[in-house]
Design a protein around this motif. Structure first.
Motif, PDB file in Angstrom:
ATOM      1  N   UNK A 168       0.857  -1.178   0.000  1.00 39.63           N
ATOM      2  CA  UNK A 168       0.000   0.000   0.000  1.00 39.63           C
ATOM      3  C   UNK A 168       0.900   1.237   0.000  1.00 39.63           C
ATOM      4  N   UNK A 169       0.511   2.255  -0.724  1.00 42.66           N
ATOM      5  CA  UNK A 169       1.390   3.399  -0.986  1.00 42.66           C
ATOM      6  C   UNK A 169       1.921   4.074   0.265  1.00 42.66           C
ATOM      7  N   UNK A 170       1.198   3.991   1.366  1.00 39.40           N
ATOM      8  CA  UNK A 170       1.666   4.629   2.597  1.00 39.40           C
ATOM      9  C   UNK A 170       2.837   3.884   3.223  1.00 39.40           C
ATOM     10  N   UNK A 171       3.124   2.676   2.743  1.00 43.28           N
ATOM     11  CA  UNK A 171       4.214   1.865   3.285  1.00 43.28           C
ATOM     12  C   UNK A 171       5.358   1.778   2.273  1.00 43.28           C
ATOM     13  N   UNK A 172       6.485   1.271   2.729  1.00 45.67           N
ATOM     14  CA  UNK A 172       7.636   1.119   1.838  1.00 45.67           C
ATOM     15  C   UNK A 172       7.392  -0.009   0.847  1.00 45.67           C
ATOM     16  N   UNK A 173       7.905   0.149  -0.351  1.00 42.53           N
ATOM     17  CA  UNK A 173       7.866  -0.929  -1.346  1.00 42.53           C
ATOM     18  C   UNK A 173       9.234  -1.603  -1.474  1.00 42.53           C
ATOM     19  N   UNK A 174      10.056  -1.476  -0.443  1.00 44.90           N
ATOM     20  CA  UNK A 174      11.406  -2.037  -0.504  1.00 44.90           C
ATOM     21  C   UNK A 174      11.370  -3.555  -0.657  1.00 44.90           C
ATOM     22  N   UNK A 175      10.447  -4.227   0.043  1.00 44.38           N
ATOM     23  CA  UNK A 175      10.425  -5.693   0.010  1.00 44.38           C
ATOM     24  C   UNK A 175      10.096  -6.213  -1.381  1.00 44.38           C
ATOM     25  N   UNK A 176       9.129  -5.609  -2.029  1.00 42.56           N
ATOM     26  CA  UNK A 176       8.784  -6.089  -3.369  1.00 42.56           C
ATOM     27  C   UNK A 176       9.875  -5.715  -4.367  1.00 42.56           C
ATOM     28  N   UNK A 177      10.522  -4.576  -4.171  1.00 42.74           N
ATOM     29  CA  UNK A 177      11.621  -4.183  -5.057  1.00 42.74           C
ATOM     30  C   UNK A 177      12.782  -5.168  -4.931  1.00 42.74           C
ATOM     31  N   UNK A 178      13.093  -5.586  -3.707  1.00 40.47           N
ATOM     32  CA  UNK A 178      14.160  -6.567  -3.502  1.00 40.47           C
ATOM     33  C   UNK A 178      13.825  -7.882  -4.188  1.00 40.47           C
ATOM     34  N   UNK A 179      12.569  -8.331  -4.047  1.00 42.42           N
ATOM     35  CA  UNK A 179      12.162  -9.604  -4.631  1.00 42.42           C
ATOM     36  C   UNK A 179      12.221  -9.545  -6.156  1.00 42.42           C
ATOM     37  N   UNK A 180      11.648  -8.499  -6.731  1.00 42.98           N
ATOM     38  CA  UNK A 180      11.631  -8.390  -8.191  1.00 42.98           C
ATOM     39  C   UNK A 180      13.049  -8.230  -8.736  1.00 42.98           C
ATOM     40  N   UNK A 181      13.889  -7.470  -8.055  1.00 45.88           N
ATOM     41  CA  UNK A 181      15.275  -7.311  -8.497  1.00 45.88           C
ATOM     42  C   UNK A 181      15.994  -8.657  -8.512  1.00 45.88           C
ATOM     43  N   UNK A 182      15.756  -9.489  -7.497  1.00 44.78           N
ATOM     44  CA  UNK A 182      16.390 -10.806  -7.457  1.00 44.78           C
ATOM     45  C   UNK A 182      15.910 -11.676  -8.619  1.00 44.78           C
ATOM     46  N   UNK A 183      14.615 -11.657  -8.879  1.00 45.82           N
ATOM     47  CA  UNK A 183      14.093 -12.416 -10.013  1.00 45.82           C
ATOM     48  C   UNK A 183      14.721 -11.944 -11.323  1.00 45.82           C
ATOM     49  N   UNK A 184      14.792 -10.631 -11.505  1.00 49.61           N
ATOM     50  CA  UNK A 184      15.318 -10.094 -12.752  1.00 49.61           C
ATOM     51  C   UNK A 184      16.797 -10.427 -12.930  1.00 49.61           C
ATOM     52  N   UNK A 185      17.566 -10.351 -11.857  1.00 50.69           N
ATOM     53  CA  UNK A 185      18.976 -10.739 -11.960  1.00 50.69           C
ATOM     54  C   UNK A 185      19.092 -12.214 -12.340  1.00 50.69           C
ATOM     55  N   UNK A 186      18.168 -13.021 -11.822  1.00 56.34           N
ATOM     56  CA  UNK A 186      18.157 -14.431 -12.185  1.00 56.34           C
ATOM     57  C   UNK A 186      17.832 -14.673 -13.645  1.00 56.34           C
ATOM     58  N   UNK A 187      17.227 -13.676 -14.292  1.00 57.35           N
ATOM     59  CA  UNK A 187      16.921 -13.750 -15.717  1.00 57.35           C
ATOM     60  C   UNK A 187      17.945 -12.974 -16.554  1.00 57.35           C
ATOM     61  N   UNK A 188      19.096 -12.689 -15.939  1.00 56.46           N
ATOM     62  CA  UNK A 188      20.233 -12.045 -16.615  1.00 56.46           C
ATOM     63  C   UNK A 188      20.013 -10.563 -16.934  1.00 56.46           C
ATOM     64  N   UNK A 189      19.192  -9.905 -16.137  1.00 50.74           N
ATOM     65  CA  UNK A 189      19.047  -8.458 -16.264  1.00 50.74           C
ATOM     66  C   UNK A 189      20.066  -7.763 -15.361  1.00 50.74           C
ATOM     67  N   UNK A 190      20.559  -6.630 -15.823  1.00 53.44           N
ATOM     68  CA  UNK A 190      21.278  -5.710 -14.952  1.00 53.44           C
ATOM     69  C   UNK A 190      20.252  -4.773 -14.330  1.00 53.44           C
ATOM     70  N   UNK A 191      20.342  -4.562 -13.027  1.00 48.23           N
ATOM     71  CA  UNK A 191      19.289  -3.833 -12.315  1.00 48.23           C
ATOM     72  C   UNK A 191      19.866  -2.584 -11.647  1.00 48.23           C
ATOM     73  N   UNK A 192      19.294  -1.444 -11.965  1.00 48.64           N
ATOM     74  CA  UNK A 192      19.586  -0.209 -11.246  1.00 48.64           C
ATOM     75  C   UNK A 192      18.459   0.048 -10.256  1.00 48.64           C
ATOM     76  N   UNK A 193      18.831   0.305  -9.019  1.00 52.01           N
ATOM     77  CA  UNK A 193      17.844   0.649  -7.997  1.00 52.01           C
ATOM     78  C   UNK A 193      18.123   2.058  -7.490  1.00 52.01           C
ATOM     79  N   UNK A 194      17.116   2.912  -7.546  1.00 52.16           N
ATOM     80  CA  UNK A 194      17.211   4.242  -6.959  1.00 52.16           C
ATOM     81  C   UNK A 194      16.152   4.353  -5.880  1.00 52.16           C
TER      82      UNK A 194
END
Length: 395
Positions: A17-43
């Protein structure tokens, strides 16, 4: 390698929910994407309440790029490809009535998957992740980007921060590839949508017991302001110069309200606040109306607060990318033509991108509802359409 349903279940399980941090989902999606050979920039940034928010820009290049040739000489990056955009925040779920009773547990019932964000728009992200996993990097000859923003539900704040602070987004803007914003459209292609403008007008008085004459009622100055807002609303319905027939309704849908927050009749209200929200369109930005409101507010001694706005999005309906995406969507939606819609998306902030389109699984009518769901058939077809798009523009 997960199915779209597997991805969606894990995404819904995270309370973003927007009032909370989205750090957990960003970490999860970044891990999945790296597993698919993506380079990931996080800001990241802190929202107005100090909560940490994260944006991701992931890029998967053809094998051998951009690292260069074996002799160490840099290789030339292909100039196009495909960029996909989504947001990872959701609206609140306080009044949830869907099956299972828990908005953050994906619940399958019949042909639907229920859960907060299942339609808007974690279902779309799940479909794209599944699609990307089906396309071998070795088959790519152009780059694929997957972009995840925060705070789309809060005036596109994450997208605004992304544009301002992300070097990787700058690379997308330079390449200017076809871009799919994956909001729910039933997999139909949207080539244009409205923008949004919001204002708050404040009248200040002096509180006192209503039996005395020592107070200043803040509503007194607000009443003539409301009359001006009402006149503008009527003009928006009748003035041909304030219409765009591309949309339904073709007007700015000028909307306003007012409150002094008083519940006791024996107190003179010391503050009255009106709000205005309207939907801009290509060629109809309503700037003259804002200026009229400002002049009237100045005359009455009222304060105006301008909230961050979003500009309308329009890619020509006859653009090559629009026609190509309509053709790719044909197996899933039949004969189709690009459409214009009245809601807004993160595309409002991506004006440097010239080939923006909105297309994703799910029905916008389900977004923000107390029993939000996505049809499983839509989720699976969304993954197939996105895979077709990746193969068309990246392989």
């Amino acid at each position: 390698m997960f199915s779209p349903q597997d991805y969606l279940a894990q995404l819904v399980a995270l309370d973003t929910v927007s009032s909370r941090s989205n750090e957990s989902i960003s970490d999860l999606v970044a891990a999945w994407l790296r597993g698919l050979n993506f380079e990931v920039e996080r800001t990241s940034y802190r929202d107005r309440n100090g909560v940490l928010k994260c944006n991701l820009v992931a890029r998967r290049d053809p094998v051998g790029q951009p690292g260069g040739e074996p002799d160490g000489q840099p290789s030339e990056r292909p100039p196009t490809g495909l960029a996909y955009f989504c947001h990872t925040d959701t609206v609140p779920a306080d009044r949830w009535t869907g099956p299972g009773g828990d908005p953050f547990a994906a619940t399958t019932e019949g042909t639907r998957i229920y859960g907060r964000g299942s339609c808007d728009m974690k279902g779309s992200l799940a479909a794209m992740l599944a699609a990307a996993s089906q396309v071998d990097q070795a088959s790519q000859c152009r780059p694929l980007w997957i972009v995840c923003t925060a705070d789309e539900e809060v005036a596109f704040a994450g997208a605004r921060n992304l544009v301002a602070s992300s070097p990787a987004f700058g690379e997308i803007a330079t390449a200017d590839p076809p871009c799919i914003i994956g909001e729910p459209t039933g997999l139909r292609v949207i080539h244009a949508h409205k923008g949004i403008v919001a204002l708050r007008i404040v009248s200040r008085g002096h509180a006192a017991h209503s039996s005395t004459d020592t107070g200043i009622n803040a509503n007194i100055a607000m009443v003539p302001m409301l009359q001006t807002l009402c006149e503008i609303a009527e003009r928006c319905q009748s003035d041909p110069a304030l219409r765009n027939p591309m949309f339904d309704p073709p007007t700015l849908t000028w909307n306003f309200g007012v409150s002094d927050s008083m519940e006791a009749v024996n107190i003179v209200p010391d503050r009255s606040a009106a709000w205005i929200c309207f939907r801009t369109m290509p060629g109809v930005d309503g700037q003259e109306l804002i200026e009229e409101v400002q002049r009237r507010a100045d005359e009455l001694g009222l304060e105006i607060e301008h909230f961050p706005s979003g500009k309308p999005m329009q890619t020509p309906a006859d653009a090559d990318c629009v026609g190509e995406l309509c053709e790719l969507a044909k197996p899933f939606v039949g004969e189709n033509r690009p459409a214009a819609v009245c809601y807004a998306t993160d595309a409002c902030e991506f004006g440097t991108l010239g080939q923006r389109m909105v297309c994703g699984p799910g029905d916008i009518a389900q977004a923000h509802t107390v029993d939000e769901f996505i049809e499983i058939d839509q989720l699976e077809k969304g993954a197939q359409l996105y895979e077709s798009a990746i193969r068309h523009w990246c392989t």
